[in-house]
Structures are given as C-alpha cells and as structure tokens.
Design a protein around this motif. Structure first.
Motif, PDB file in Angstrom:
ATOM      1  N   VAL A 481       8.002  12.177  -8.963  1.00 32.41           N
ATOM      2  CA  VAL A 481       7.457  10.994  -9.628  1.00 32.41           C
ATOM      3  C   VAL A 481       7.758   9.742  -8.807  1.00 32.41           C
ATOM      4  N   GLY A 482       8.985   9.643  -8.302  1.00 33.99           N
ATOM      5  CA  GLY A 482       9.352   8.489  -7.488  1.00 33.99           C
ATOM      6  C   GLY A 482       8.524   8.382  -6.222  1.00 33.99           C
ATOM      7  N   ALA A 483       8.248   9.514  -5.587  1.00 31.94           N
ATOM      8  CA  ALA A 483       7.446   9.505  -4.359  1.00 31.94           C
ATOM      9  C   ALA A 483       6.001   9.110  -4.653  1.00 31.94           C
ATOM     10  N   PHE A 484       5.444   9.585  -5.766  1.00 24.88           N
ATOM     11  CA  PHE A 484       4.094   9.174  -6.161  1.00 24.88           C
ATOM     12  C   PHE A 484       4.054   7.674  -6.415  1.00 24.88           C
ATOM     13  N   ARG A 485       5.088   7.168  -7.087  1.00 17.39           N
ATOM     14  CA  ARG A 485       5.136   5.737  -7.386  1.00 17.39           C
ATOM     15  C   ARG A 485       5.214   4.924  -6.087  1.00 17.39           C
ATOM     16  N   THR A 486       6.014   5.370  -5.143  1.00 12.61           N
ATOM     17  CA  THR A 486       6.157   4.661  -3.872  1.00 12.61           C
ATOM     18  C   THR A 486       4.826   4.558  -3.133  1.00 12.61           C
ATOM     19  N   LEU A 487       4.020   5.618  -3.195  1.00  7.40           N
ATOM     20  CA  LEU A 487       2.733   5.630  -2.500  1.00  7.40           C
ATOM     21  C   LEU A 487       1.601   5.033  -3.330  1.00  7.40           C
ATOM     22  N   GLY A 488       1.917   4.538  -4.520  1.00  9.58           N
ATOM     23  CA  GLY A 488       0.898   3.908  -5.352  1.00  9.58           C
ATOM     24  C   GLY A 488      -0.087   4.882  -5.961  1.00  9.58           C
ATOM     25  N   LEU A 489       0.327   6.137  -6.139  1.00 14.42           N
ATOM     26  CA  LEU A 489      -0.551   7.142  -6.738  1.00 14.42           C
ATOM     27  C   LEU A 489      -0.426   7.095  -8.262  1.00 14.42           C
ATOM     28  N   PRO A 490      -1.516   7.358  -8.986  1.00  8.35           N
ATOM     29  CA  PRO A 490      -1.480   7.259 -10.452  1.00  8.35           C
ATOM     30  C   PRO A 490      -0.493   8.233 -11.089  1.00  8.35           C
ATOM     31  N   LEU A 491       0.221   7.742 -12.098  1.00  9.26           N
ATOM     32  CA  LEU A 491       1.156   8.545 -12.880  1.00  9.26           C
ATOM     33  C   LEU A 491       0.734   8.508 -14.337  1.00  9.26           C
ATOM     34  N   GLU A 545      -4.318  13.906   0.848  1.00  5.79           N
ATOM     35  CA  GLU A 545      -3.297  13.803   1.889  1.00  5.79           C
ATOM     36  C   GLU A 545      -2.084  13.023   1.375  1.00  5.79           C
ATOM     37  N   LYS A 546      -2.331  11.965   0.610  1.00  4.48           N
ATOM     38  CA  LYS A 546      -1.219  11.191   0.043  1.00  4.48           C
ATOM     39  C   LYS A 546      -0.410  12.029  -0.945  1.00  4.48           C
ATOM     40  N   VAL A 547      -1.094  12.838  -1.734  1.00  6.16           N
ATOM     41  CA  VAL A 547      -0.385  13.715  -2.668  1.00  6.16           C
ATOM     42  C   VAL A 547       0.530  14.660  -1.895  1.00  6.16           C
ATOM     43  N   ALA A 548       0.009  15.233  -0.818  1.00  3.09           N
ATOM     44  CA  ALA A 548       0.822  16.129   0.006  1.00  3.09           C
ATOM     45  C   ALA A 548       2.014  15.384   0.602  1.00  3.09           C
ATOM     46  N   GLN A 549       1.790  14.160   1.078  1.00  6.70           N
ATOM     47  CA  GLN A 549       2.881  13.354   1.623  1.00  6.70           C
ATOM     48  C   GLN A 549       3.953  13.101   0.570  1.00  6.70           C
ATOM     49  N   ALA A 550       3.511  12.796  -0.648  1.00  2.00           N
ATOM     50  CA  ALA A 550       4.465  12.514  -1.726  1.00  2.00           C
ATOM     51  C   ALA A 550       5.316  13.740  -2.035  1.00  2.00           C
ATOM     52  N   ILE A 551       4.701  14.911  -2.077  1.00  2.00           N
ATOM     53  CA  ILE A 551       5.441  16.136  -2.394  1.00  2.00           C
ATOM     54  C   ILE A 551       6.469  16.440  -1.310  1.00  2.00           C
ATOM     55  N   VAL A 552       6.064  16.324  -0.055  1.00  2.00           N
ATOM     56  CA  VAL A 552       6.998  16.593   1.044  1.00  2.00           C
ATOM     57  C   VAL A 552       8.118  15.559   1.062  1.00  2.00           C
ATOM     58  N   SER A 553       7.775  14.297   0.854  1.00  2.00           N
ATOM     59  CA  SER A 553       8.798  13.248   0.820  1.00  2.00           C
ATOM     60  C   SER A 553       9.800  13.494  -0.299  1.00  2.00           C
ATOM     61  N   ALA A 554       9.292  13.917  -1.464  1.00  2.00           N
ATOM     62  CA  ALA A 554      10.176  14.201  -2.598  1.00  2.00           C
ATOM     63  C   ALA A 554      11.126  15.342  -2.271  1.00  2.00           C
ATOM     64  N   LEU A 555      10.609  16.359  -1.603  1.00  2.00           N
ATOM     65  CA  LEU A 555      11.447  17.502  -1.239  1.00  2.00           C
ATOM     66  C   LEU A 555      12.534  17.083  -0.249  1.00  2.00           C
ATOM     67  N   VAL A 556      12.164  16.256   0.721  1.00  2.00           N
ATOM     68  CA  VAL A 556      13.141  15.760   1.692  1.00  2.00           C
ATOM     69  C   VAL A 556      14.230  14.957   0.982  1.00  2.00           C
ATOM     70  N   GLU A 557      13.826  14.081   0.057  1.00  6.14           N
ATOM     71  CA  GLU A 557      14.809  13.272  -0.664  1.00  6.14           C
ATOM     72  C   GLU A 557      15.670  14.132  -1.580  1.00  6.14           C
ATOM     73  N   PHE A 558      15.084  15.160  -2.168  1.00 10.00           N
ATOM     74  CA  PHE A 558      15.821  16.076  -3.039  1.00 10.00           C
ATOM     75  C   PHE A 558      16.996  16.700  -2.301  1.00 10.00           C
ATOM     76  N   TYR A 559      16.819  16.904  -0.994  1.00  4.38           N
ATOM     77  CA  TYR A 559      17.889  17.487  -0.183  1.00  4.38           C
ATOM     78  C   TYR A 559      18.617  16.440   0.658  1.00  4.38           C
TER      79      TYR A 559
END
Length: 586
Positions: A481-491, A545-559
């Motif tokens: 959710v945080g990564a989506f918010r950072t990229l300005g994607l709808p929540l 592509e932004k959705v994919a970026q958000a998911i990968v970014s979230a995974l990186v931050e999770f670890y």
C-alpha cells in the motif's frame, strides 16, 4: 544458548503463569503476552518464551539489540528456569519498534493517528495522568522532546488531565508511529452516535457534503464491495430510514445503520465482535518480518497470475482480468530478475514468452498452465486454484530442504476485481486468522497425479501459524500500500487491506491464501474493472509497469531495503531482461 532440554538457567524471578501482576493496569494481549503500566508510568511487556527458545533468541524476538540481554536479566532477579509457563519482563525502552506499538495500542486503545501525527488521549491508568515527559518518551523516543510537544499543543501548564488530548507532531514520532500515522488518514474515527429503537441497536451517521449512501455508508461502514451486496444493503438501510430516493438525500441527514451490519471497527467500543477483532489484530501484530536481505539475496518469490486458461476472470468492456494480470506478473518477474537477486517461481506459464514489456498489447492467457509436475491445463478453475497453493507449498518445502526458511519466502497472487462501480483502486487481501482451517487436503485421480500433491496431500496449521500468517502478511500488505501511495497509484478509499472477502452473506479467505503454508502471502486486487477510471488505467502499459514497480519496491522494503531509492532506480530503467519463459526449479 541452550533450550529447555538443555536446562538453561538464568537469573529471572519472572512471573509464573498463576502469579498476579502488581502493576496498576494490565492488558492481556494473548495467553503468551501481557502489557502492564505501573508506578511512574513505567510500561513493561511480559512474555512467555516459546518452546525450546533460549534467552538469546528471546531477546532477539523482543528487542533490536542483543546487548539488552544483561539489562533484561537485571529486571528479572533470581534464578529460574527459562520455560514456556513463566513470563519474562521487558521494559518498554528496550522493546523493538513493533512491540512498542503493540504495548501502546494495548494500553491506549482510544489513541488515533492521522497525517499530522499521533493523537494520545490521557487515560491516567495508574490513577495519575501521564506526564508530557512520558508521552514524549513513548512516542518520540526521548522525553526531552516534551517541550516541542507542549508547544505543538499550545499548552501553558506541564501537568496533563484525564481525557485530555495531546497531539504528537509527525516529525517527532519514531518510525513505527510515524508510519502508522502516515497510513491511517482514511481510517480516522467517524462522528457516530449509538442508540436503540424499536427496530434494534443502530449507529447514527450524518452524511457529509459529497457523500452518498452507497459509498459513505455501505462500502465504508459495512465493508461490502460487490455491486449486488452494496445495492441490497443500501436498499435495506434506505427502507429502515424512510428514504424514498437514495440519490436525493440532503447533507446532514442522520442515517441509522443497524449495528449488526457494521464492520467490527465501527461498532461501539464494548461490542463483543469489535473487542474480538481488536484483540486478534493486536495479537497478530506481534509478527512482522525482521529478516534483512540486501538485494533480496536468498529470498524466494512465488508469483501467481490469477485465472488463465479457460477462466478469463472478470471481463468488463472487453478488458479481461487474466490477460492483464499476467502481463503485470511478467513485468514483476522482469524487474526482480533485473534489479534483485531473488529467486522467482511463477505458478503459471503460457506458451508465449513474456516479451520485453514495451508493447501496449497484452497477449492471450488461454494457454496458461499451472506449473505442477506434470503441468495442469486449467480446464477446471477450482482445481487450478488448489494446484496453485499445492505448488506454493511444494516450493516452500524445497526451500526448507535446502536450508532456507519460510521467513525468506513470499507469495503474491495478482488479480483485478469486479466490484460496485463507485469503488476503485488497490486492495490487498491477507489471511485473517479466524478464517483459516487447521487442516485441509484434496484427493482423487486428478490431484494424485501431481507430485506436489503426493508429497504433501494435507496441510495443517497451528494457532500460532495462523496468527503469524496474518501478522507478517499485513506487514507485507502495508509495504505494498505504501509503495502504491508513493507512486501515486489509486488505492481503495477506506480500507485497502482486508482480512477476508465479504460476498453474498458469507465471509471467507481466498483458497490460495487459506491453504498456503508460506506465512507472508497476499492476494492483490490491482483495480476494479467495473470502475471506468480503473479500467482505463489497466489497459495502459505505463500503469501496469508502475504496478510492477510498486510490488517490487514493496518487497525490497519488506526485507529492509529503501523503497524510494528502489522506485527511482526502476523509473530510470535499467535495461530489462529478456523476460522469456523460466523453468520451475525443483
């Protein structure tokens, strides 16, 4: 350190299970965890060690610094055997950020937060109102910050009073409280009153300007999302309130909503379902991911593109769910392989390779198969869902056989929902503990023909397994959710993270989460196809592509990585890998 069997002795007079607390106020979070506040507003967490847990492991679980062991020993005088039926005390200042948050939420359930900071309600739990120094110490990590807290609240006097509201500015908060405040604006308490009439208990909510019965009341307050459920419940509430036209309700109209229709978090504070919900969430919050993995080294990512084969999933206006979420899965896999060291295991593959991601066109996913041994052609959607969690469990089994751990394994299932048109944006489902079974399995010729089923035909979960799954999955969902918010994607406007699906009068957890052994597991609904704006976004290559970026970014931050730096690097775009079909490792 030794375990119970090794008869580890430490200097602990710790509280036996039958002992009573001498503190003024104690809150039982679970049978294994209690939080107390005593004289001088000293907060202490008391926990039972896990079976076979040594002192070093106990200290690592509750603190961020192994050097705190000596001080924990000094807080627990005497010589006792460290065992599961004995409580060990840990002072608040030694606790990890996560356990500090648990302690505060347990003792002060009326506290709230918003985009401006934390709102503490003075409770005087020990009979004397807590001081500004203590409040600053709890939430900012340093009691000396009381002067800034005092100035921010315009307080002339230092002493506080019972029920006084003290706001701690966002910039002063420690990370865990700052993150909570930054993500909680949509869940701020609503101005509701409760009462009873001849039709039963109700909550009274006055519609604000721009609000409608469907969204402000039904979607937000009852948790219903699917069009048929929202429309039916809106009609019931309208009838109860004598509303003839739901499209012409004046601003300020007092709507009565039956309490039994409300989601637990909106019910009265003494409502049994709300109490149970809050206690369950607090217990699950003990479990967050504390593993750190630079560049996701040693992390295994099980990536599931929903539906496929004969099952197109939701289809609205010519936009098919299965095609588009498969495209997103390809993009996630490509980014992971290009920018991290994670191992990626797709649950489904189609005959056509993913491609380089530069085309707006999404390819047909009807040739997709679940990559079991042998593969399953997705002739039956229900069997296809079951094979996905069997495959995920098999991947985890292989990880563990190679010396890896469940804490370095993640499962993500990608979908696009079809809800009421007023709903839009991301939602993430996690496995709510109360909706998980203790044991489950499938049999029959179709299932027994697959290696993954034969090697583990039944899956079973202890209560701790179920609680841990909810906790770490919520932690992962918060990062997404945080990564989506950072990229300005709808929540989703009100509750982007959900413990269960509500539909047709039933509540459940999707099977890919319900029977999955990987603790960190989520199902992502990237958008709502019934919403025209969401549907327009999904057909856009840039959005996917932004959705994919958000998911990968979230995974990186999770670890333990940095979300902002990862997103920036991906935006700049290192050259993508070929994205060709990958084989499933055994």
């Amino acid at each position: 350190m030794g375990s119970i069997g090794a008869a580890l002795f430490v200097t602990l007079p710790i509280l036996a299970a039958a002992d009573t607390f001498t503190a003024d106020k104690t809150v039982v979070v679970s049978p294994e965890l209690k939080v107390s506040i005593g004289e001088g507003d000293e907060i202490t967490l008391s926990a039972r060690p896990l079976p076979a847990e040594g002192l070093d492991a106990f200290v690592r679980r509750f603190t961020d610094n192994p050097r705190t062991k000596k001080e924990i020993l000094s807080q627990n005088e005497g010589v006792r055997l460290l065992r599961p039926d004995v409580f060990v005390r840990v002072p608040y200042r030694l606790l990890s950020e996560n356990y500090r948050r648990i302690a505060i939420e347990a003792l002060f359930p009326l506290d709230t937060s918003d985009e401006k900071g934390w709102v503490h309600r003075v409770a005087a739990l020990t009979g004397k109102p807590e001081s500004l120094w203590r409040i600053a110490e709890w939430f900012t990590g340093d009691g000396a910050n009381y002067k800034e807290v005092q100035a921010a609240n315009g307080l002339e006097a230092l002493p506080t009073e019972r029920r006084q509201v003290v706001r701690i500015p966002l910039k002063l908060l420690t990370p865990t409280f700052r993150d909570e405040a930054g993500s909680s604006a949509a869940t701020a308490p609503l101005p509701m009153q409760f009462g009873r009439d001849e039709k039963g208990r109700y909550a009274l909510y006055r519609l604000q300007r721009g609000e409608a019965l469907y969204t402000a009341v039904v979607v937000r307050l009852t948790g219903r999302l699917h069009a048929e459920d929202v429309n039916a419940k809106a009609a019931e509430i309208a009838q109860r309130n004598g509303i003839s036209d739901v499209r012409a309700i004046p601003v300020g109209y007092a709507v009565k909503i039956p309490v039994e229709d409300l989601a637990p978090e909106f019910r009265p504070p003494d409502d049994p379902e709300r109490i149970e919900e809050e206690k369950g969430r607090l217990e699950a919050n003990q479990f967050v991911n504390r593993v750190r993995a630079a560049d996701l080294a040693g992390v295994t990512f099980v990536l599931d593109a929903g539906h496929g084969g004969r099952d197109t999933g939701a289809s609205v206006g010519g936009v098919e769910e299965a095609r588009h979420v498969y495209d997103i899965a390809c993009r996630v896999e490509r980014l992971l392989r290009a920018h991290t060291r994670a191992s990626v295991f797709p649950t489904v593959r189609r005959q056509t390779p993913c491609g380089d991601g530069r085309s707006d066109k999404v390819l047909d996913s009807r040739s997709a198969r679940v990559m079991t041994s042998p593969p399953y052609d997705l002739d039956d959607p229900r069997a296809g869902v079951n094979f996905r969690w069997y495959l995920a469990n098999s991947v985890l089994r292989r990880v563990e056989e190679r010396g890896g751990s469940e804490d370095r394994t993640v499962f993500v299932s990608l979908h696009a929902d079809s809800l009421h048109p007023a709903v839009r944006g991301l939602m993430v489902y996690i496995p709510g503990e109360k909706y998980l079974k203790t044991s489950f399995g499938k049999n029959g010729e179709l299932y027994n023909a697959r290696r993954e089923v034969r090697e583990g035909p039944r899956v079973s979960f202890s209560r701790r397994d179920r609680i841990k799954a909810e906790g770490v999955s919520r932690h992962l969902a918060e990062k997404i959710v945080g990564a989506f918010r950072t990229l300005g994607l709808p929540l989703h406007a009100f509750q982007p993270i959900r413990r269960n699906v509500i539909r047709g009068g039933r509540e459940w957890v999707p099977a890919v989460l319900r029977y999955n052994r990987i603790p960190a597991r989520v199902l992502i609904e990237v958008c709502n196809l019934n919403n025209p704006d969401d549907r327009k976004l999904l057909v856009s290559r840039a959005y996917r592509e932004k959705v994919a970026q958000a998911i990968v970014s979230a995974l990186v931050e999770f670890y333990g990585g940095e979300r902002a730096r990862t997103v920036t690097a991906q935006k700049r775009g290192s050259r993508p890998s070929s994205g060709g079909a990958a084989t499933t490792e055994d």
